[in-house]
Design a protein around this motif. Structure first.
Motif, PDB file in Angstrom:
ATOM      1  N   LYS A 182       0.840  -1.181   0.000  1.00 20.97           N
ATOM      2  CA  LYS A 182       0.000   0.000   0.000  1.00 20.97           C
ATOM      3  C   LYS A 182       0.884   1.244   0.000  1.00 20.97           C
ATOM      4  O   LYS A 182       2.054   1.193   0.363  1.00 20.97           O
ATOM      5  N   ARG A 183       0.270   2.372  -0.367  1.00 23.54           N
ATOM      6  CA  ARG A 183       1.067   3.588  -0.527  1.00 23.54           C
ATOM      7  C   ARG A 183       1.739   4.042   0.758  1.00 23.54           C
ATOM      8  O   ARG A 183       2.874   4.534   0.738  1.00 23.54           O
ATOM      9  N   VAL A 391       3.030   7.255  -5.151  1.00 21.42           N
ATOM     10  CA  VAL A 391       1.765   7.340  -4.424  1.00 21.42           C
ATOM     11  C   VAL A 391       0.807   8.340  -5.037  1.00 21.42           C
ATOM     12  O   VAL A 391      -0.350   8.425  -4.623  1.00 21.42           O
ATOM     13  N   ASN A 392       1.257   9.085  -6.032  1.00 21.54           N
ATOM     14  CA  ASN A 392       0.414  10.113  -6.625  1.00 21.54           C
ATOM     15  C   ASN A 392       0.020   9.838  -8.064  1.00 21.54           C
ATOM     16  O   ASN A 392      -0.519  10.718  -8.736  1.00 21.54           O
ATOM     17  N   LEU A 449       3.586  23.049  -4.116  1.00 22.34           N
ATOM     18  CA  LEU A 449       2.521  24.003  -4.401  1.00 22.34           C
ATOM     19  C   LEU A 449       1.556  23.457  -5.449  1.00 22.34           C
ATOM     20  O   LEU A 449       0.335  23.631  -5.342  1.00 22.34           O
ATOM     21  N   TYR A 450       2.114  22.783  -6.469  1.00 23.87           N
ATOM     22  CA  TYR A 450       1.260  22.267  -7.540  1.00 23.87           C
ATOM     23  C   TYR A 450       0.341  21.153  -7.038  1.00 23.87           C
ATOM     24  O   TYR A 450      -0.865  21.151  -7.307  1.00 23.87           O
ATOM     25  N   VAL A 451       0.900  20.189  -6.292  1.00 23.73           N
ATOM     26  CA  VAL A 451       0.087  19.082  -5.788  1.00 23.73           C
ATOM     27  C   VAL A 451      -0.945  19.591  -4.783  1.00 23.73           C
ATOM     28  O   VAL A 451      -2.092  19.135  -4.768  1.00 23.73           O
ATOM     29  N   ARG A 452      -0.546  20.533  -3.977  1.00 24.16           N
ATOM     30  CA  ARG A 452      -1.474  21.117  -3.012  1.00 24.16           C
ATOM     31  C   ARG A 452      -2.643  21.782  -3.737  1.00 24.16           C
ATOM     32  O   ARG A 452      -3.806  21.645  -3.338  1.00 24.16           O
ATOM     33  N   LYS A 453      -2.328  22.492  -4.821  1.00 25.53           N
ATOM     34  CA  LYS A 453      -3.376  23.137  -5.614  1.00 25.53           C
ATOM     35  C   LYS A 453      -4.324  22.101  -6.213  1.00 25.53           C
ATOM     36  O   LYS A 453      -5.556  22.282  -6.196  1.00 25.53           O
ATOM     37  N   GLY A 482      -8.570  11.231  -4.747  1.00 27.03           N
ATOM     38  CA  GLY A 482      -7.679  12.236  -4.168  1.00 27.03           C
ATOM     39  C   GLY A 482      -6.233  11.771  -4.206  1.00 27.03           C
ATOM     40  O   GLY A 482      -5.856  10.904  -4.968  1.00 27.03           O
ATOM     41  N   ILE A 483      -5.421  12.337  -3.351  1.00 22.83           N
ATOM     42  CA  ILE A 483      -3.999  11.976  -3.273  1.00 22.83           C
ATOM     43  C   ILE A 483      -3.671  11.780  -1.797  1.00 22.83           C
ATOM     44  O   ILE A 483      -3.708  12.732  -1.028  1.00 22.83           O
ATOM     45  N   ILE A 484      -3.380  10.575  -1.411  1.00 19.03           N
ATOM     46  CA  ILE A 484      -3.243  10.260   0.019  1.00 19.03           C
ATOM     47  C   ILE A 484      -2.050  10.944   0.664  1.00 19.03           C
ATOM     48  O   ILE A 484      -2.126  11.411   1.784  1.00 19.03           O
TER      49      ILE A 484
END
Length: 487
Positions: A182-183, A391-392, A449-453, A482-484
């Protein structure tokens, strides 16, 4: 084995009381596009008892991790022994100039980067056991034959073949881990791989130190025995892979039906357009400048501090061990906190300080201390950055393409590393590595910043606050998943 329960987690049990982490409640274990219901009547997957899951995880670790780590050790021994034979007299014996020997280091990555993405995409079709065993045996035979090289042309050819085969290892093993774990379990397992890179450096230095004492036995130079013995060791590892890894992981007990995906060109196209992959690749390039420059030339760097060739071999051992242990500690912390980005950036601070000490006019003792600081960043940056991408990105073939192309971008650093470390005291190489770490820090911030956005946008779409105009809504593009591990 087939009767072992799937390692699933109830969606309802993944909810978190912390508002900042509530988006994780939408995630399944493997980021597959399963329909998800909400509300009182929602269906949830069967939950595996924590004790049973811990037992299963221990079984997975006991079976797969030792094998994968040994393959990794074999690969890096055969790749980086070029640094050991360099200080042991190989260039003089084959009449290679310093410039030609630097090209030897670079030419390896020409085929290495060209084959990374294809091997990653083909892994599932060829099966890990067949692909990894074949590659391991071929590069092992190439290593043995390198002991018979008499001119620079032969060394070029050997390094090209070695690069072609080893190009499939890191993407292949990394992808294999994503099939098994798992991630939130992956950074720790990734640390095992990169720790073995450190062990390969330490063990390689010790092994070379011992083997070089065989100089003259059988009429062969000591550096030739390094190739002979390490090549034979690698062949034995290849045979272990054949008998120990499942022939087809899609049929192994640790995977469920939803992970048996068909090949998709569309997923590869999506991966190539993914900004996460390209930013991650740029970060990997900067981090790999350090990884390949430091790992390949550490004996030479230490020798330039006034030590002889024998001392340079064994003085690398504590440096590599320090780097490996530091990364393992960060990886365990990363999985525990589910944090990646800040822990990619943190060890780079030590690396920056280390290179400053090595470059400045300091005593040799201070410069040697600087190598320990550099080692703290050598494995942590590349390993955690790769885990962050793992994981993304989903599903399987999208992840395979992303890993392969990210590694292709990152490992072109090996070509650069061979050209910037040419002459003692290696000021150009060390200064370039310092600059690469500084650039990496800015890129890591940009990726954060990009992933957070992206995550905030998904949350807004999920709550009905933002209109969904996205073109990709499957896999890691799904707002439900989403992105864990945001960063």
């Amino acid at each position: 084995m087939a009767s072992s329960p799937p390692r699933s987690t109830s969606l309802s049990e993944k909810k978190d009381s912390d508002p900042e982490r509530q988006h994780e409640s939408f995630l399944t274990d493997n980021m597959t596009d399963k329909p998800t219901a909400t509300g009182a009547g929602a269906e949830t997957e069967e939950v595996l008892d924590p004790k049973a899951e811990a037992a299963l995880l221990l079984k997975l670790d006991s079976v797969f991790v030792p094998i994968i780590m040994l393959v990794y050790l074999s690969c890096f021994l055969d790749r980086f022994n070029i640094s050991n034979v360099k200080v042991a007299g190989m260039p003089e014996d084959i009449h290679a100039t310093p410039a030609q020997f630097s090209t030897v280091v670079s030419v390896f990555y020409a085929t290495y980067v060209a084959f990374e993405a294809p091997w990653a995409i083909l892994l599932k079709r060829l099966t890990p056991r067949v692909m990894l065993t074949t590659l391991c045996v071929v590069w092992s035979l190439t290593t043995i034959l390198s002991g018979f090289i008499t001119n620079i042309g032969g060394l070029y050819a050997a390094r090209l073949v070695l690069g072609m085969c080893e190009g499939g290892l890191i993407p292949g093993l990394n992808l294999y881990l994503t099939m098994v774990y798992k991630r939130e379990e992956q950074a720790k397992r990734m640390s095992y791989l990169f720790v073995y890179t450190a062990i390969a450096g330490a063990f390689g230095g010790l092994l070379a130190y011992l083997i070089l004492k065989m100089d003259g036995i059988g009429g062969q130079a000591g550096w030739r025995w390094v190739y002979f013995i390490e090549g034979i060791f690698s062949i034995l590892i290849g045979l272990l892979v054949w008998f120990a890894l499942p022939n087809d992981p899609t049929e192994a007990y640790f995977l469920n039906e939803d992970e048996n995906e068909e090949f998709s060109w569309e997923d590869i196209r999506i991966a190539l357009k993914d900004k996460k992959m390209w930013i991650s690749g740029a970060i990997q390039f900067c981090q790999d400048i350090l990884l390949y420059g430091f790992s390949t030339f550490l004996p030479s760097i230490i020798q330039s501090m006034g030590h002889d060739s024998v001392e340079a071999q064994y003085l690398t051992i504590p440096v590599y061990i320090t780097g490996g242990r530091f990364f393992m500690a960060l990886a365990f912390l990363s999985d525990k906190l589910c944090v990646r980005g800040p822990l990619v950036a943190f060890p780079n601070i030590f690396g920056i300080l280390g290179y400053i000490l090595i470059i400045c006019k300091t005593s040799n003792g201070v410069k040697f201390f600087g190598t320990f600081l550099c080692a703290s960043a050598v494995y942590s940056g590349p390993g955690l950055n790769l885990t962050l991408l793992n994981v993304n990105v989903a599903p399987h073939y999208r992840r395979a393409a992303a890993i392969g192309f990210q590694q292709t971008v990152g490992n072109t650093a090996g070509i650069v590393a061979g050209q910037i470390y040419r002459e003692k005291p290696y000021l150009l190489g060390n200064a370039f590595s310092l600059g690469a770490l500084v650039v990496a820090e800015f890129l890591i911030a940009g990726l954060w910043l990009y992933v957070r956005k992206c995550n905030r946008r998904k949350e807004g779409i999920g709550k009905g606050e933002i209109e969904d105009t996205r073109k990709v809504r499957t896999g890691d593009g799904s707002w439900i998943l989403g992105i864990i591990c945001e960063l």
